[in-house]
Design an enzyme around this catalytic site. Structure first.
Site, PDB file in Angstrom:
ATOM      1  N   ASP A   8       0.794  -1.243   0.000  1.00 19.59           N
ATOM      2  CA  ASP A   8       0.000   0.000   0.000  1.00 19.59           C
ATOM      3  C   ASP A   8       0.827   1.294   0.000  1.00 19.59           C
ATOM      4  O   ASP A   8       0.549   2.214   0.791  1.00 19.59           O
ATOM      5  CB  ASP A   8      -0.970  -0.020   1.188  1.00 19.59           C
ATOM      6  CG  ASP A   8      -2.002  -1.126   1.102  1.00 19.59           C
ATOM      7  OD1 ASP A   8      -1.936  -1.940   0.163  1.00 19.59           O
ATOM      8  OD2 ASP A   8      -2.877  -1.208   1.985  1.00 19.59           O
ATOM      9  N   ASP A  46      -4.540  -0.792  -1.966  1.00 18.21           N
ATOM     10  CA  ASP A  46      -5.859  -0.634  -1.351  1.00 18.21           C
ATOM     11  C   ASP A  46      -6.742   0.029  -2.410  1.00 18.21           C
ATOM     12  O   ASP A  46      -6.371   1.072  -2.970  1.00 18.21           O
ATOM     13  CB  ASP A  46      -5.694   0.268  -0.103  1.00 18.21           C
ATOM     14  CG  ASP A  46      -6.657  -0.072   1.009  1.00 18.21           C
ATOM     15  OD1 ASP A  46      -7.037  -1.256   1.167  1.00 18.21           O
ATOM     16  OD2 ASP A  46      -7.052   0.863   1.753  1.00 18.21           O
ATOM     17  N   HIS A  48     -10.634   0.765  -2.963  1.00 15.09           N
ATOM     18  CA  HIS A  48     -12.013   0.706  -2.475  1.00 15.09           C
ATOM     19  C   HIS A  48     -13.017   1.334  -3.444  1.00 15.09           C
ATOM     20  O   HIS A  48     -12.736   2.378  -4.032  1.00 15.09           O
ATOM     21  CB  HIS A  48     -12.125   1.466  -1.148  1.00 15.09           C
ATOM     22  CG  HIS A  48     -11.309   0.903  -0.029  1.00 15.09           C
ATOM     23  ND1 HIS A  48     -11.383  -0.414   0.358  1.00 15.09           N
ATOM     24  CD2 HIS A  48     -10.404   1.492   0.804  1.00 15.09           C
ATOM     25  CE1 HIS A  48     -10.560  -0.604   1.391  1.00 15.09           C
ATOM     26  NE2 HIS A  48      -9.949   0.529   1.669  1.00 15.09           N
ATOM     27  N   HIS A  81     -10.794   6.809   1.717  1.00 11.52           N
ATOM     28  CA  HIS A  81      -9.405   6.743   1.255  1.00 11.52           C
ATOM     29  C   HIS A  81      -9.284   5.713   0.138  1.00 11.52           C
ATOM     30  O   HIS A  81     -10.109   4.799   0.039  1.00 11.52           O
ATOM     31  CB  HIS A  81      -8.464   6.355   2.418  1.00 11.52           C
ATOM     32  CG  HIS A  81      -8.699   4.972   2.915  1.00 11.52           C
ATOM     33  ND1 HIS A  81      -9.722   4.648   3.784  1.00 11.52           N
ATOM     34  CD2 HIS A  81      -8.078   3.796   2.629  1.00 11.52           C
ATOM     35  CE1 HIS A  81      -9.706   3.358   4.008  1.00 11.52           C
ATOM     36  NE2 HIS A  81      -8.727   2.799   3.320  1.00 11.52           N
ATOM     37  N   LYS A 106      -6.941  -4.921  -3.307  1.00 14.53           N
ATOM     38  CA  LYS A 106      -7.721  -5.458  -2.183  1.00 14.53           C
ATOM     39  C   LYS A 106      -8.654  -4.386  -1.665  1.00 14.53           C
ATOM     40  O   LYS A 106      -8.465  -3.203  -1.954  1.00 14.53           O
ATOM     41  CB  LYS A 106      -6.781  -5.939  -1.078  1.00 14.53           C
ATOM     42  CG  LYS A 106      -5.952  -4.809  -0.522  1.00 14.53           C
ATOM     43  CD  LYS A 106      -4.877  -5.305   0.401  1.00 14.53           C
ATOM     44  CE  LYS A 106      -4.101  -4.159   0.993  1.00 14.53           C
ATOM     45  NZ  LYS A 106      -4.926  -3.215   1.757  1.00 14.53           N
ATOM     46  N   CYS A 151      -2.214  -3.014   7.407  1.00 13.96           N
ATOM     47  CA  CYS A 151      -2.063  -3.870   6.224  1.00 13.96           C
ATOM     48  C   CYS A 151      -0.746  -4.628   6.186  1.00 13.96           C
ATOM     49  O   CYS A 151      -0.700  -5.767   5.720  1.00 13.96           O
ATOM     50  CB  CYS A 151      -2.307  -3.051   4.963  1.00 13.96           C
ATOM     51  SG  CYS A 151      -4.042  -2.532   4.890  1.00 13.96           S
TER      52      CYS A 151
HETATM   53  C1  VGL Z   1      -4.829   0.456   5.592  1.00  4.48           C
HETATM   54  C2  VGL Z   1      -6.474   1.203   6.999  1.00  4.48           C
HETATM   55  C3  VGL Z   1      -7.402   1.120   5.998  1.00  4.48           C
HETATM   56  C4  VGL Z   1      -3.384   0.097   5.404  1.00  4.48           C
HETATM   57  C5  VGL Z   1      -5.743   0.354   4.582  1.00  4.48           C
HETATM   58  O1  VGL Z   1      -2.903   0.104   4.245  1.00  4.48           O
HETATM   59  O2  VGL Z   1      -2.718  -0.205   6.404  1.00  4.48           O
HETATM   60  N1  VGL Z   1      -5.197   0.872   6.806  1.00  4.48           N
HETATM   61  N2  VGL Z   1      -7.030   0.698   4.785  1.00  4.48           N
HETATM   62 ZN    ZN Z   2      -8.447   0.765   3.204  1.00  2.95          ZN
END
Ligand code: VGL
Ligand code: ZN
Length: 199
Positions: A8, A46, A48, A81, A106, A151
């Site tokens: 990420d 990430d 979404h 996010h 993901k 993550c």
């Molecule tokens: C993450 C919170 C929500 C991360 C991703 O990459 O650690 N944390 N989505």
């Molecule tokens: Zn996330």
């Protein structure tokens, strides 16, 4: 075979981003340097949908940082996010993607969060990373990125539980630290699960 998993490294987790991780940008040059030392480098992203249920904005009267039950799983609520197709979801501009053989996205299912690069938090959907690594005879994985307490932690724990020899490259990780001590307990948890922490 050894693989490096970059977790990420996206704009929203860098300073100024929607879910900024303190010093998150410091990880990028280290990730680039590490990537030159591995035959196989993969990245997680990430990714979404706009109304993902991990977003506080989707729950009336709730604020980021609060904990709810989401279809039977504990869920920390986050600011919106890494929405698919936005700048925040893009990889950090300074990240050298030429060495990344494949990206595993993901968090695409609106009803369940996915911290790990392998499975969602309910372990229902698989990103394909397990098979990808096994098909390439990867026995050892090194994990770094953002965020140490979410993550990175779940990616390393899943890697260890799947039987990969798992290393956490600590200098190339930073945490959210929603509560003080979250990173320390994440490191304890990973170490207890057999993850080797490299400093
Ligand atoms: C993450 C919170 C929500 C991360 C991703 O990459 O650690 N944390 N989505
Ligand atoms: Zn996330």
């Amino acid at each position: 075979m050894r693989a490096l998993i970059l977790v990420d490294l996206q704009n929203d987790f860098l300073p100024g981003g929607a879910l900024a991780v303190s010093e998150g940008d410091a990880v990028v040059p280290l990730a680039n340097a590490l990537a030159t030392r591995f035959e196989l480098v993969v990245a997680t992203q990430d990714w979404h949908p706009p109304r993902h249920q991990s977003f506080a904005s989707q729950h009336e009267g709730r604020a980021p940082g609060e904990l709810i039950d989401l279809h039977g799983l504990p869920q920390v609520l986050w600011p919106d996010h890494c929405v698919q197709g936005t700048f925040g979801a893009d990889f950090a501009p300074a990240l050298d993607l030429t060495r990344v053989a494949r990206v595993f996205q993901k968090g695409i299912h609106p009803e369940v969060d996915s911290y790990s690069g392998f499975f969602d938090n309910g372990r229902r959907h698989d990103t394909g990373l397990t098979d990808y690594l096994r098909e390439r005879n990867v026995a050892e994985v090194h994990v770094c990125g953002l965020a140490t307490d979410y993550c990175v932690r779940f990616t390393a724990l899943d890697a260890a539980s799947l039987g990969f020899e798992t290393h956490l490259v600590l200098p190339a990780c930073r945490g959210v630290e929603l509560r003080e001590g979250d990173v320390a307990s994440a490191l304890d948890e990973m170490a207890a699960a057999g993850v080797r922490i490299t400093s």
